[in-house]
Write a protein that holds these residues in place. Sequence first.
Motif, mmCIF file in Angstrom:
data_model
loop_
_atom_site.group_PDB
_atom_site.id
_atom_site.type_symbol
_atom_site.label_atom_id
_atom_site.label_comp_id
_atom_site.label_asym_id
_atom_site.label_seq_id
_atom_site.Cartn_x
_atom_site.Cartn_y
_atom_site.Cartn_z
ATOM 1 N N TYR B 35 -15.678 42.301 12.272
ATOM 2 C CA TYR B 35 -15.176 43.625 12.233
ATOM 3 C C TYR B 35 -13.818 43.562 12.057
ATOM 4 O O TYR B 35 -12.998 42.647 12.406
ATOM 5 N N GLN B 37 -10.170 45.586 12.530
ATOM 6 C CA GLN B 37 -9.411 46.841 12.823
ATOM 7 C C GLN B 37 -7.821 46.889 12.525
ATOM 8 O O GLN B 37 -7.166 45.945 13.011
ATOM 9 N N GLY B 40 -3.538 50.635 14.980
ATOM 10 C CA GLY B 40 -3.746 52.093 15.234
ATOM 11 C C GLY B 40 -5.022 52.574 14.727
ATOM 12 O O GLY B 40 -5.271 53.767 14.828
ATOM 13 N N GLY B 41 -6.010 51.793 14.359
ATOM 14 C CA GLY B 41 -7.211 52.240 13.865
ATOM 15 C C GLY B 41 -8.524 51.974 14.831
ATOM 16 O O GLY B 41 -8.215 51.428 15.721
ATOM 17 N N HIS B 42 -9.598 51.985 14.338
ATOM 18 C CA HIS B 42 -10.943 51.346 15.074
ATOM 19 C C HIS B 42 -11.516 50.475 14.168
ATOM 20 O O HIS B 42 -11.177 50.183 13.201
ATOM 21 N N PRO B 43 -12.338 49.630 15.074
ATOM 22 C CA PRO B 43 -13.154 48.725 14.440
ATOM 23 C C PRO B 43 -13.977 49.206 13.092
ATOM 24 O O PRO B 43 -14.707 50.093 13.418
#
Lengths: 115, 113
Positions: B35, B37, B40-43
């Motif tokens: 993954y 990321q 400031g984001g998501h995986p």
Amino acid sequence: DTEVTQTPKHLVMGMTNKKSLKCEQHMGHRAMYWYKQKAKKPPELMFVYSYEKLSINESVPSRFSPECPNSSLLNLHLHALQPEDSALYLCASSQEAIGAWGGYTFGSGTRLTVV
Amino acid sequence: GQQVMQIPQYQHVQEGEDFTTYCNSSTTLSNIQWYKQRPGGHPVFLIQLVKSGEVKKQKRLTFQFGEAKKNSSLHITATQTTDVGTYFCAGPDLLSNTGKLIFGQGTTLQVKP
């Protein structure tokens, strides 16, 4: 639709408040998850739902209460949280639970601050 | 308990240099996932490897799964500023077999333009 939608994106709540986080997916995925992520750390599992049944609770305090109303929706009810519960809460889904096959699709998360 | 270890924790490279992160599991895995990321984001899911010795490429990214299915690597050729972020490897928890993924600690990549 290849997304997991989470609301709200940001939440500030007091220690006596009750709030809910919502998660929705329309990919037909049969497993849904709640993860908690602190800054500069990997996601940490809280709950797993498989075919709408709770299959894992990672010894999460009862102030966090999950709910899966149907195969597309997942909620996380919050009550009497502590400041140390401030984190990014991520919802994820996968095709099946076993082996997390096909990988997770994560939502964009709810950034929670407890004051 | 089952553990997934990842090194290095941080890597700073000049744009155009190569980058590799390594992942080691304490147990044999049925599959390993990677993954990314962004800050400031998501995986975001990159890939799943299943077979012993498997190698998969996505443009400048090359993923490998070890012969014993206990280790994996992600190699980025000629890094770009868009590669900035934290890369996590993750393997299924074999004891529970319930979809739980055990994540490595992540490798944070910084790219200097």
